[in-house]
Enzyme design. Structure first.
Site: not given
Length: 484
Positions: A404, A231, A224, A409, A402
């Site tokens: 994540k 390079d 996943h 803080d 989608h």
């Protein structure tokens, strides 16, 4: 003849119940959470025969003997490579802030990867910006390109990326592309797979899906990660697969997928390159290491660190889960989470609730429409107790969110490939970056606020008036949440 049929029926029942008893004992003896064990026992007893087959297919973390042996042999050599990073001037423990210092200790002790300073970060938030940036960097590649993705779906600018890889290979650049077999099934059946191979690109199908492998390896264990390294100077990681959202899952009824990628330069690039080398060796048996990052560089005093946190079979167990919970425990003012799939374990749910209950402002942003019906209902089963604990829930209506991300803080953040579910935190090959850079984090938080502006906030009174139909499906899929 009737006696023969009667005997065969009794024999079949006896074999089946012996099989069920054996699987039951195996489930009970496995060391895992009680909720997961009970969920599997429910599946085994409620769905005759199919439940037992499902357990053999999906019930245990089985990478397969060949890959498991490779991963075991690889751990020490890669550990030695990672440990050398501690000698670089980019590892400056004295410059680590309160949020990342404990995460640095955790990752250093468990896998040998330290937090490294001296990086630059570019948050990219639109598909066109991301894909055109990737294409430009590929066109300027001189030596090597390494990629790993869960999904590569043909169409639009994703095809332009494939063309750029072909041109890079033709001019002598070493191109290695690892794609998950299940996620990239459409790509492997397209003409692009053959074109890449015919033009010198090393294209590998990771964790191949086929019927004869059902009992040899867990089929829902997936690659996943999303990584591009060019390079050993430039890297990308984040939530976006190699797709052009304008051409991807247009008939699913959830809208366009909303993603981010982070373009990285600096010492962290070499670490991401090493994670790709790890995945490549697990799948192919071919070992290579990237060069160590330049260690005699001057690190600015205000240069903030990045901690690379990988997880998956063969790596230390539950590392990303530990980093996530450690980060939330250290929150003093706010925690903001975006995830497309929210099905937390019991322990993680309690961590989120406790964070809100000690006065920290906790906000959860998830998509209003989801491409997984089971996840949609299971997620909503947690709403009541989350809101009662003080968590604010925002349902994003601008597409399938989608991204994540976790912002702590407004000073520290986690970004990467990890969903807030059991599959990401306990099973798949995943990657997250822990970033302690106030400028980058404020940019990430500003993006989260933009998501909230395109969301409906769940109201407790309205939620309590939802239909019995909704409540029924929430409870049904809640029972299966440890398996989702």
């Amino acid at each position: 003849m009737d006696k023969v049929y009667h005997f065969l029926t009794l024999a079949g029942l006896a074999v089946y119940w012996l099989l069920v008893a054996g699987v039951t004992i195996r489930v009970v003896l496995k060391r895992r959470s009680v909720s997961v064990s009970l969920a599997w026992l429910m599946v085994i007893y409620i769905i005759p025969v199919v439940g037992v087959i499902c357990y053999f297919m999906f019930g245990e973390l089985n990478l397969g003997r060949k890959r498991a042996d490779r991963a075991k042999d690889m751990f020490q050599p890669f550990g030695n490579w990672f440990h050398k990073l501690n000698d670089c001037t980019a590892h400056v423990p004295d410059q680590l802030g309160i949020h990342i210092s404990k995460i640095d200790y955790l990752c250093n002790n468990r896998i040998g990867i330290p937090a490294l300073c001296g990086n630059t970060l570019d948050l990219q938030t639109t598909p066109e910006q991301i894909l055109r940036s990737v294409i430009q960097d590929i066109e300027e590649a001189q030596h090597s390109i390494r990629m790993v993705f869960y999904i590569w779906y043909p169409g639009g600018l994703a095809d332009s990326v494939a063309s750029a890889l072909i041109h890079a290979s033709k001019r002598g650049v070493d191109v290695k592309v690892l794609l998950d077999s299940a996620g990239s099934n459409t790509f492997f059946r397209s003409h692009w797979a053959k074109m890449l191979k015919d033009n010198g690109v090393s294209l590998v199908e990771g964790l191949e899906v086929s019927p004869w492998r059902i009992f040899l390896r867990r089929l829902d264990l997936r690659q996943h990660r999303k990584i591009i390294v060019i390079d050993d100077d430039i890297a990308y990681t984040g939530s976006m697969n190699m797709v052009d959202p304008a051409y991807f899952k247009q008939g699913s009824g959830v809208g366009q997928w909303i993603d981010i990628m982070v373009r990285v330069t600096g010492p962290t690039v070499n670490v991401l390159s090493a994670i790709h080398c790890w995945d490549w060796e697990v799948e192919t048996g071919e070992r290579s290491f990237p060069v160590q990052p330049e260690c005699e560089i001057e690190i600015p005093i205000d240069s903030k660190p990045i901690q690379v946190v990988p997880s998956g079979p063969g790596m230390p167990e539950h590392l990303i889960y530990q980093v996530l919970t450690l980060a939330m425990h250290q929150a003093n003012h706010s925690v903001t989470i975006t995830t497309p799939y929210f099905v937390p374990s019991a322990d993680l749910l309690e961590t989120i609730k406790m964070t809100a209950q000690r006065g920290v402002k906790v906000e959860l942003i998830i998509p209003q429409k989801n491409d997984s019906l089971m996840v949609k209902w299971a997620s909503r089963a947690f709403y009541t107790e989350l809101m009662e604990a003080g968590v604010q829930i925002h349902e994003f209506y601008g597409g399938l969110l989608h991204t994540k991300s976790v912002v702590i803080d407004e000073l520290f953040c986690l970004v990467g490939t990890v969903n807030i579910d059991m599959r990401s935190l306990w099973l798949n090959f995943e990657l997250t970056l822990a970033v302690e850079d106030p400028v980058f984090t404020k940019e990430m938080y500003s993006l989260q606020k933009n998501y909230m502006a395109q969301s409906d906030t769940v109201d407790m009174e309205t939620w309590h008036r939802r239909s019995l139909y909704n409540r029924f499906f929430e409870r049904i899929f809640y029972l299966f949440n440890p398996l989702l």
